[in-house]
Design an enzyme around this catalytic site. Structure first.
Site, short mmCIF file in Angstrom:
data_model
loop_
_atom_site.label_atom_id
_atom_site.label_comp_id
_atom_site.label_asym_id
_atom_site.label_seq_id
_atom_site.Cartn_x
_atom_site.Cartn_y
_atom_site.Cartn_z
N PRO A 1 0.82 -1.22 0.00
CA PRO A 1 0.00 0.00 0.00
C PRO A 1 0.85 1.26 0.00
O PRO A 1 1.85 1.34 0.72
CB PRO A 1 -0.82 -0.13 1.29
CG PRO A 1 -0.02 -1.05 2.15
CD PRO A 1 0.67 -1.99 1.24
N THR B 1 0.13 5.57 -0.17
CA THR B 1 -0.84 6.65 -0.22
C THR B 1 -0.65 7.47 -1.49
O THR B 1 0.46 7.85 -1.84
CB THR B 1 -0.69 7.55 1.02
OG1 THR B 1 -0.89 6.75 2.19
CG2 THR B 1 -1.71 8.67 1.00
N GLN C 1 -6.54 -1.60 2.15
CA GLN C 1 -5.90 -1.46 3.46
C GLN C 1 -6.72 -0.47 4.29
O GLN C 1 -6.68 0.74 4.05
CB GLN C 1 -4.46 -0.97 3.35
CG GLN C 1 -3.77 -1.00 4.72
CD GLN C 1 -2.43 -0.32 4.72
OE1 GLN C 1 -2.33 0.88 4.45
NE2 GLN C 1 -1.38 -1.06 5.02
N HIS D 1 -4.14 -1.81 8.60
CA HIS D 1 -2.87 -1.12 8.85
C HIS D 1 -2.63 -1.07 10.36
O HIS D 1 -3.22 -0.27 11.07
CB HIS D 1 -2.89 0.29 8.27
CG HIS D 1 -1.51 0.88 8.10
ND1 HIS D 1 -0.45 0.53 8.89
CD2 HIS D 1 -1.03 1.78 7.20
CE1 HIS D 1 0.64 1.19 8.51
NE2 HIS D 1 0.32 1.96 7.48
N TYR E 1 0.50 4.41 13.44
CA TYR E 1 -0.90 4.81 13.26
C TYR E 1 -1.76 4.21 14.38
O TYR E 1 -1.22 3.62 15.33
CB TYR E 1 -1.37 4.42 11.87
CG TYR E 1 -0.67 5.17 10.77
CD1 TYR E 1 -0.88 6.54 10.60
CD2 TYR E 1 0.23 4.54 9.91
CE1 TYR E 1 -0.23 7.26 9.61
CE2 TYR E 1 0.89 5.25 8.92
CZ TYR E 1 0.66 6.61 8.76
OH TYR E 1 1.31 7.31 7.79
N ARG F 1 -0.81 -5.57 8.66
CA ARG F 1 0.52 -4.96 8.59
C ARG F 1 0.98 -4.57 9.99
O ARG F 1 0.23 -3.96 10.76
CB ARG F 1 0.50 -3.73 7.70
CG ARG F 1 1.76 -2.87 7.82
CD ARG F 1 1.91 -1.88 6.71
NE ARG F 1 2.41 -2.52 5.50
CZ ARG F 1 2.97 -1.87 4.48
NH1 ARG F 1 3.10 -0.55 4.52
NH2 ARG F 1 3.40 -2.52 3.43
#
Length: 389
Positions: free
Chosen positions: A37, A39, A114, A194, A199, A246
């Site tokens: 993935p 962005t 994701q 994710h 995050y 992930r």
């Protein structure tokens, strides 16, 4: 291992470990290459358009085994910041994702979204709601270390905020469930979560950002509870479709951070997720084959597989000669690099199961076909970081 710049090679045969099929639950992938993935910021108001569909379709046509989309926001006010990040709710967005999945399927590919909540790393200044701070387990942004963020951003984000309430936690878990349900309705083959890089999910796992003393914080088992509950509700929504998760040692706040200092500490966080329903661990490292712990040559993906018994994807600089941070900052030139034999060898000895490739596939839609046929890689163009090539 000595890396060399890629030169033309003999055409890969069906004995190449990278091009062997693999089954995850009932889903069979045509090879072991996963598009990681990345962005893209090309979905105005969160809605992916025809250009996004074409972007993923081109990679599927070139033979990528599994496409994992850019991070996709869930239905929560502080999920993501930039308005051009896609989301997984609302009629327009789901119709856009249906165009994406139809295009990928028509090209013979398989695709997961994701699902993403930025948590402490949401930048209010980039969002449509600058009045809302990012969600943080304990109000902490994390200990700043080696990072690609600028000093002004770090100083602004380090200010403490209110810890998340149990009500907000419940709302976000429900939002992940809703996003997973929407993903299945939009035609995806599975769901990726994710849980790395600092995050939201990772901020519950990481001791630097989770200082809670309730059911969601304290020892490793409780720090894993938030992620495990998300996995469980996603499993309930998607049935037998695969769940990919992930995780990472490093964080955006500090590239030198470690989720677990020992294999035992890492296992205490990952095993509950496997028990909750994760089928495939996406091990995001800065260098995919670097030993994860002293006294062992196993990579991060190798340890995740050994600890959980689940298939894993190894990520970190495959096909290129520098790290993501250096590419983003332009501090060093990003060059093609033939480090693929190390990935082949690790797959062949069952250390890990798939190779996760990000920037190389972003730069060149035909990257997988070039590997399969032994063609040289093309030069890396940093302009591709900002466009859908």
């Amino acid at each position: 291992m000595t890396d060399t710049l890629l030169e033309p090679a003999a055409e890969a045969t069906t004995t190449d470990p990278l091009f062997q099929p693999i089954s995850i639950r009932e889903l069979t992938l045509r090879n072991r290459v996963s598009m990681s993935p990345m962005t893209r910021y090309h979905s105005p108001d969160g809605v992916p358009g025809a250009d996004v569909a074409s972007y993923y379709q081109r990679r599927a046509e070139a033979g990528v085994g599994l496409i994992v989309t850019e991070g996709v926001g869930i239905d929560h006010l502080t999920s993501v910041d930039d308005p051009a990040i896609p989301h997984m709710y609302g009629k327009a967005a789901l119709e856009g994702w249906r165009r994406v999945t139809d295009a990928v399927r028509a090209a013979g590919g398989r695709i997961f979204p994701q699902l993403w909540h930025q948590g402490p790393l949401r930048d209010p200044a980039r969002s449509n709601r600058p009045d809302l701070v990012g969600s943080r387990p304990s109000g902490h942004w994390g200990k700043a270390g080696h990072t690609s963020y600028g000093d002004d951003y770090v100083d602004a984000m380090r200010a403490p905020t209110q810890p998340m309430s149990t009500g907000e936690i419940a709302d976000i878990i429900a939002a992940f469930a809703g996003a997973a349900r929407n993903a299945m309705e939009a035609g995806f083959d599975g769901v990726a979560l994710h849980g790395g890089h600092g995050y939201l999910i990772d901020s519950f796992l990481w001791h630097e950002t989770n200082h809670r003393d309730d059911r969601y914080g304290g020892d490793s088992a409780r720090r894993a509870a938030f992620a495990a509950e998300i996995v469980a509700v996603v499993r309930a929504e998607i049935g037998n479709a695969p769940i990919m998760f992930r995780f990472s040692q490093h964080k955006q706040q500090d590239y030198g951070a470690r989720l677990g200092e020992t294999p035992e500490e890492l296992g205490a966080l990952l095993v509950p997720l496997a028990e909750a329903g994760v089928d495939l661990f996406d091990a995001s490292g800065r260098v995919f084959d670097r030993p994860a712990f002293e006294g062992s040559n196993l990579s991060l993906a190798g340890w995740a597989k050994k600890l959980t018994g689940k298939p894993t994807v190894a990520i970190g600089g495959i096909g290129l000669g520098n790290g993501l941070g250096e590419t983003l900052s332009g501090s060093s030139e990003t060059k093609p690099l033939d480090n693929l034999q190390a990935a082949r060898d690790a797959i062949a000895r069952q250390e890990f199961d798939m190779a996760g490739v990000g920037r190389a596939i972003l730069n060149d839609p035909q990257w997988v076909e070039r590997v399969r046929t032994g063609q040289p890689f093309i030069p890396f163009d940093r302009a591709n970081l900002g466009r859908l090539s």
